[in-house]
Design a protein around this motif. Structure first.
Motif, short mmCIF file in Angstrom:
data_model
loop_
_atom_site.label_atom_id
_atom_site.label_comp_id
_atom_site.label_asym_id
_atom_site.label_seq_id
_atom_site.Cartn_x
_atom_site.Cartn_y
_atom_site.Cartn_z
N VAL A 185 -39.83 54.88 15.46
CA VAL A 185 -40.15 53.71 14.64
C VAL A 185 -39.89 54.05 13.18
O VAL A 185 -40.32 55.09 12.69
CB VAL A 185 -41.62 53.30 14.82
CG1 VAL A 185 -41.94 52.07 13.96
CG2 VAL A 185 -41.92 53.02 16.27
N SER A 186 -39.22 53.16 12.48
CA SER A 186 -38.94 53.40 11.06
C SER A 186 -40.23 53.48 10.26
O SER A 186 -41.15 52.68 10.42
CB SER A 186 -38.07 52.26 10.50
OG SER A 186 -37.90 52.41 9.10
N ILE A 187 -40.29 54.48 9.37
CA ILE A 187 -41.41 54.60 8.44
C ILE A 187 -40.92 54.45 7.00
O ILE A 187 -41.63 54.78 6.06
CB ILE A 187 -42.17 55.93 8.62
CG1 ILE A 187 -41.23 57.12 8.39
CG2 ILE A 187 -42.82 56.00 9.99
CD1 ILE A 187 -41.96 58.46 8.35
N ASN A 188 -39.70 53.93 6.85
CA ASN A 188 -39.16 53.71 5.50
C ASN A 188 -39.85 52.55 4.82
O ASN A 188 -40.15 51.53 5.45
CB ASN A 188 -37.66 53.44 5.56
CG ASN A 188 -36.85 54.72 5.64
OD1 ASN A 188 -37.37 55.78 5.96
ND2 ASN A 188 -35.56 54.62 5.35
N ASN A 189 -40.09 52.70 3.54
CA ASN A 189 -40.58 51.61 2.70
C ASN A 189 -39.38 50.78 2.27
O ASN A 189 -38.47 51.30 1.61
CB ASN A 189 -41.32 52.18 1.50
CG ASN A 189 -41.90 51.11 0.60
OD1 ASN A 189 -41.72 49.92 0.84
ND2 ASN A 189 -42.60 51.52 -0.44
N ALA A 190 -39.33 49.52 2.62
CA ALA A 190 -38.18 48.68 2.30
C ALA A 190 -37.95 48.56 0.80
O ALA A 190 -36.84 48.26 0.37
CB ALA A 190 -38.38 47.28 2.91
N SER A 195 -39.21 57.41 2.82
CA SER A 195 -40.35 57.54 3.72
C SER A 195 -41.63 57.12 3.01
O SER A 195 -41.89 57.50 1.86
CB SER A 195 -40.47 58.99 4.20
OG SER A 195 -41.64 59.15 4.99
N SER A 196 -42.44 56.32 3.69
CA SER A 196 -43.65 55.79 3.08
C SER A 196 -44.88 56.63 3.36
O SER A 196 -45.98 56.30 2.91
CB SER A 196 -43.90 54.35 3.57
OG SER A 196 -44.08 54.34 4.98
N ILE A 197 -44.70 57.74 4.09
CA ILE A 197 -45.87 58.52 4.49
C ILE A 197 -45.50 60.00 4.58
O ILE A 197 -44.36 60.35 4.88
CB ILE A 197 -46.43 58.01 5.83
CG1 ILE A 197 -47.91 58.31 5.97
CG2 ILE A 197 -45.64 58.53 7.02
CD1 ILE A 197 -48.63 57.42 6.97
N LYS A 198 -46.44 60.87 4.27
CA LYS A 198 -46.25 62.31 4.40
C LYS A 198 -46.76 62.76 5.77
O LYS A 198 -47.79 62.27 6.23
CB LYS A 198 -47.00 63.06 3.30
CG LYS A 198 -46.47 62.79 1.90
CD LYS A 198 -47.27 63.57 0.87
CE LYS A 198 -46.76 63.32 -0.55
NZ LYS A 198 -47.55 64.07 -1.56
N ILE A 351 -51.25 56.62 11.71
CA ILE A 351 -51.12 57.70 10.73
C ILE A 351 -51.51 57.13 9.37
O ILE A 351 -51.11 56.03 9.02
CB ILE A 351 -49.67 58.21 10.66
CG1 ILE A 351 -49.11 58.46 12.06
CG2 ILE A 351 -49.58 59.49 9.83
CD1 ILE A 351 -47.61 58.75 12.06
N PHE A 352 -52.29 57.89 8.60
CA PHE A 352 -52.70 57.38 7.31
C PHE A 352 -52.58 58.45 6.23
O PHE A 352 -52.67 59.65 6.50
CB PHE A 352 -54.14 56.85 7.35
CG PHE A 352 -55.19 57.91 7.55
CD1 PHE A 352 -55.76 58.55 6.46
CD2 PHE A 352 -55.61 58.27 8.82
CE1 PHE A 352 -56.72 59.53 6.64
CE2 PHE A 352 -56.57 59.25 9.00
CZ PHE A 352 -57.13 59.88 7.91
N ASN A 353 -52.32 58.01 5.01
CA ASN A 353 -52.31 58.84 3.81
C ASN A 353 -53.08 58.11 2.72
O ASN A 353 -52.88 56.92 2.50
CB ASN A 353 -50.89 59.07 3.28
CG ASN A 353 -50.07 60.07 4.06
OD1 ASN A 353 -48.88 60.22 3.81
ND2 ASN A 353 -50.67 60.77 5.00
N PHE A 354 -53.95 58.84 2.03
CA PHE A 354 -54.57 58.35 0.80
C PHE A 354 -54.36 59.41 -0.27
O PHE A 354 -54.67 60.58 -0.05
CB PHE A 354 -56.07 58.08 0.97
CG PHE A 354 -56.38 57.07 2.03
CD1 PHE A 354 -55.86 55.80 1.96
CD2 PHE A 354 -57.19 57.40 3.10
CE1 PHE A 354 -56.14 54.86 2.94
CE2 PHE A 354 -57.48 56.47 4.08
CZ PHE A 354 -56.96 55.20 4.00
N SER A 355 -53.84 59.01 -1.40
CA SER A 355 -53.53 59.98 -2.43
C SER A 355 -53.90 59.42 -3.80
O SER A 355 -53.67 58.25 -4.09
CB SER A 355 -52.03 60.33 -2.41
OG SER A 355 -51.69 61.23 -3.44
#
Length: 887
Positions: A185-190, A195-198, A351-355
């Motif tokens: 599944v694509s995780i690219n940010n349009a 990539s939108s996530i680490k 999957i989640f990231n908070f930074s």
């Protein structure tokens, strides 16, 4: 920390469920599994053993041998397996440690011996080939065990080790030309096609990096594909944890211009843990992972002032030293898998990231004494969804996936636009004869949010022994928001200067803009494996609708020129493309082979570039002999296009040494660039369109050396030339604005690194210890030299070369067992030799990062330590793991 399931996120979650229930449409599914096939016969007579059972031990996967003696097992997750061959009257035959890779066929033949009452089972250990002679393009598959031994932490670290990759550029392409996927599944940010996530290495089962041509199932990429397959739960309870601390330790502080009054220990801290196993429900398994990461950069500020300081003698700061750049991250994974229904696998993963942190660049030294006036960045991103795999027969299965990709990024000083501290601090004021700010805050405010809903489907069938057919499609709807989140500006009002606030006051002070484009695609792919010949042929259809508007007459863009023909807003047109793909491989001998591949690859430019500054109403006051309106966006551009050709040769020189040689060429057209539009009143403005072009040619030589005793190694060398008319869509407009020649020409692109060498050396004793070192060498990237400063000082674009760079990273580990727990103590050293320079900035007057003859123009940069490569960093940690067998 922002809670994962705060109210806003819960709203998005339920919107996603509603949307995905309604739009159960088709979407591309990239490969996440491989297959095993082969021939089974009698060892003496060589007759096929029809009906023999082939089983993957510890799984429910298996098949029987067909009337011709052949078998195929589909839909195998990547990893290492023991394969058993069973037939009445014959000895049990087991091949251990058979490696299966994503989108690849593992050939496995077996010759069984007749049973003897006293005979034992036959057990052999498979050896992974040093070269894969059946591949039709350049593909690198890196498994969890290999990742574990390397000095890498995140997905991007692994990608950057591959041949042909230079700082995220795949074989000379622009940034944003790579498709990043997780479990297909694509995780690219349009917004920026990145990539939108680490992804932390602890949850990765396998990474597949394609730097050459790729199959029709992959879209929205022109340079490469990175497909990451995540780990999953199993019948065994398994837990592991990892803790490490680190700090910068280097002797080049004087050279870098970095001085500390106090020591700053433990600038890097990481705490990671996961657990997986059965949930207690029938054939339902879980995997939960979490990580906390703390990082302080090596350059520290001295808080002598605060934004509210009144003068250079008003030392309102506390004098504390604090990292100018820092990051505070939370990340994790939740995955549930159910196999209780025969032939059906249900899986949910999130999957989640908070930074939260502060980025540094070559201008960050301006905040050296007033760091609280510097902007902070916050990112919330998560990707979650449901996947269903249904095995219709031993030779056919389909997969349906419903996903949401959410990304929210902010860049400002204070969260509240109306925060009174903006008024108290005021605009920025510098120290005398300096560019260092001692009071005020950065007024810039930016927000970018992408909320994409994805539905996808693929059907794979082994139609015959020679033909494997795969068809699929995709649909993606994106809610895209970005822009200035409120403008702060000082204006005169009744003779008094006041701080004014504007939120989306068009056309002078635009705010956050909203766009809702849609994307669709369909593809068909045939994998032909006939004797030793492998052919991968496919075609891909793509559809895009920006669902936006542009002026009908660009010479009267805002319909405000008196006497000119009327110009009205019209809808953008939907764009379509058809992309054929072909790859062929043929073994010359049992240990060598050649391949050729060709394909057309289309990709939309980053939507942030297309839509940025695309409100033509800002041109309502356009006047004759004027042109300074910035580059106007264009949501009606076509997809960019690359035609790739690749030829390769692979040879197992011995049982332990493999050679690969690849030659490649890329013809790149319709890149996003700038055109100049003349209006009816003799004005001119610049506008994005498909005008830029380029080409890349080169070759790669790779050597892979399997273990000889305790030593194994890899080495690859890439020579390439990447040329085009511009490295950035706005470059042409910038040249014209500076009064330089803006006509199309071919020059080296900014990332045109002619010579690149990557090497790894590993000393290891399995289950005992290992020491690995990564070596990276790069010849100088191009830069534009200058003589003096001011108008006409620059020479031909990118006609100079920066210095070469060399950097090495190290990992050493020792394994032991304590009270039934597997323990691993490790040491990692990044930039082992404390290199000062590696692919960084230089002064245009000298081509060096160390000194300048540019006079006052460079007097601030020469004292900025951030112009150098990050210094040596040492990390020390321990990891723990344990398997608890199922009862």
């Amino acid at each position: 920390m922002t809670p994962f399931l705060h109210y806003t996120n819960i709203k998005h979650y339920f919107r996603a469920i509603a949307f995905l229930t309604i739009f159960c449409s088709l979407h591309l599914l990239a490969g996440t599994t491989g297959k095993i096939s082969g021939f089974v016969n009698d060892k003496k007579s060589h007759d096929p053993l029809i009906g023999a059972n082939v089983i993957l031990v510890g799984t429910n996967l298996g098949t029987v041998v067909d009337p011709d003696g052949y078998y195929t097992i589909l839909n195998i997750p990547p990893g290492s397996y023991d394969v058993q061959f069973r037939f009445i009257g014959y000895r049990l035959y087991t091949i251990k440690q058979v490696q299966v890779n994503t989108d690849n066929t593992t050939k496995l033949d077996a010759s069984l011996e007749e049973d003897v009452v006293t005979a034992e089972a036959v057990i052999v250990t498979a050896e992974k080939p040093v070269v894969q002679v059946n591949l039709t393009s350049t593909v690198a598959s890196v498994g969890a065990q290999e990742i574990k031994t390397l000095p890498v932490q995140e997905l991007q670290d692994i990608v950057n080790l591959q041949a042909g990759v230079v700082d995220g550029h795949f074989r000379g392409g622009r940034e944003g030309e790579v498709q990043y996927q997780v479990n297909g599944v694509s995780i690219n940010n349009a917004y920026d096609n990145k990539s939108s996530i680490k992804i932390d290495r602890s949850i990765i089962q396998e990474v597949q990096v394609i730097t050459g041509t790729f199959d029709a199932e992959y879209g929205q990429a022109m340079s490469g594909v990175v497909n990451t397959v995540l780990k999953t739960g199993s019948e065994q309870i398994e837990w592991n944890a990892e803790v490490y601390d680190g700090d910068f330790l280097f002797g080049s502080a004087d050279k870098r211009g970095v001085y500390f009054k106090n020591s700053h220990l433990f600038s890097t801290q990481s705490f990671q843990a996961n657990i997986s196993g059965p949930t207690g429900l029938p054939q339902t398994y879980f995997l939960v992972n979490g990580r906390r990461y703390v990082f302080d950069d090596y350059f520290y500020a001295l808080r002598a002032f605060t934004p509210m300081s009144k003068s250079i003698t008003d030392y309102t700061g506390d004098g504390k030293e604090l990292a100018l750049g820092y990051s505070r991250d939370w990340s994790g994974l939740v995955k549930l898998t159910n196999k209780s229904i025969q032939g059906i696998e249900l899986s949910y993963q999130g999957i989640f990231n908070f930074s939260e942190g502060r980025k540094t660049d070559v201008n960050s030294i301006q905040w050296f004494v007033n760091p609280d006036g510097m902007k902070k960045q916050k990112t919330t991103s998560y990707i979650h969804g449901l996947d269903v795999t249904h095995l219709l027969s031993q030779s056919t299965y389909y997969t349906l996936s419903l996903h949401q990709n959410y990304f929210d990024y902010t860049d400002w000083v204070y969260d509240n636009f109306n925060d009174a501290r903006y008024d108290s601090a005021g605009s920025l004021v510098s120290l005398p004869n300096s560019n260092i700010f001692y009071k005020g805050v950065d007024f810039d405010r930016f927000r970018q949010k992408t909320n994409s809903y994805i539905a996808k489907f693929s059907l794979l069938s082994q139609v015959t022994r020679e033909h494997q057919l795969k068809i699929g499609g995709e649909f993606q709807y994106s809610d895209l928001q970005f822009g200035t989140a409120g403008t702060l500006v000082y204006l005169q009002e009744a003779g008094v200067t006041k701080l004014k606030r504007y939120v989306d006051l068009q056309p002078d002070y635009p705010g956050v803009q909203f766009f809702k484009p849609i994307l669709g695609a369909a593809y068909a792919q045939d994998l032909i494996e006939w004797n030793d010949l492998t052919i991968r042929a496919g075609v891909r259809f793509e559809y895009f609708d920006a669902r936006s508007k542009i002026p009908s007459d660009l010479a009267n863009p805002a319909n405000t020129i008196a006497g000119a023909p009327v110009s009205r807003l019209k809808r953008t047109t939907a764009k379509t493309s058809v992309a054929p793909r072909l790859g062929v491989s043929y073994p010359i001998t049992t240990t060598s082979g050649i391949f050729f591949s060709y394909g057309h690859f289309y990709q939309l430019p980053p939507l942030g570039d297309m839509f940025k500054n695309s409100n033509y109403s800002k041109l309502e006051r356009i006047q004759a002999s004027t042109s300074d309106y910035g580059v106007i966006g264009n949501p009606d551009v076509k997809p960019e296009r690359t035609v790739q050709y690749e030829f390769g040769y692979k040879n197992a020189l011995s049982d332990v040494l493999g050679l690969s040689v690849n030659i490649f060429y890329k013809d790149i057209r319709d890149l996003l660039g700038v055109e100049f539009i003349s209006t009816y009143n003799d004005a001119r403005y610049s506008r994005l369109t498909n005008v830029d072009f380029g080409n890349v040619s080169g070759f790669t030589i790779s050597l892979t050396q399997r273990h000889i005793g305790i030593v194994s190694s890899t080495l690859d060398y890439t020579w390439q030339t990447a040329q085009g008319n511009s490295s950035d869509p706005a470059e042409t407009a910038n040249l014209a604005e500076a009064g330089r020649d803006a006509r199309p020409r071919q020059v080296p692109l900014n990332w045109d690194q002619r010579n690149t060498i990557n090497g790894t050396v590993t000393l290891s004793q399995p289950s005992d210890y290992s020491v690995s070192i990564i070596l990276k060498y790069g010849s100088g990237l191009p830069y534009t030299p200058s003589i003096g400063s001011g108008f006409g000082s620059q020479i031909e674009t990118n006609s100079g070369r920066k210095p070469i760079g060399f950097v090495a990273d190290l990992r050493a580990e020792k394994n032991f067992v304590l009270a039934g727990v597997n323990m691993n103590a490790f040491l990692r050293v990044f930039n082992l030799f404390d290199a000062l320079y590696f692919n960084g900035d230089v002064f245009s007057s000298t081509g060096s990062a160390d000194y300048s003859t540019g006079g006052s123009a460079d007097r601030y940069r020469i004292v900025d330590p951030l112009r150098y490569y990050a210094p040596r960093k040492i990390e020390i940690g321990v990891s723990l793991s344990q398997f608890v067998p199922a009862q």
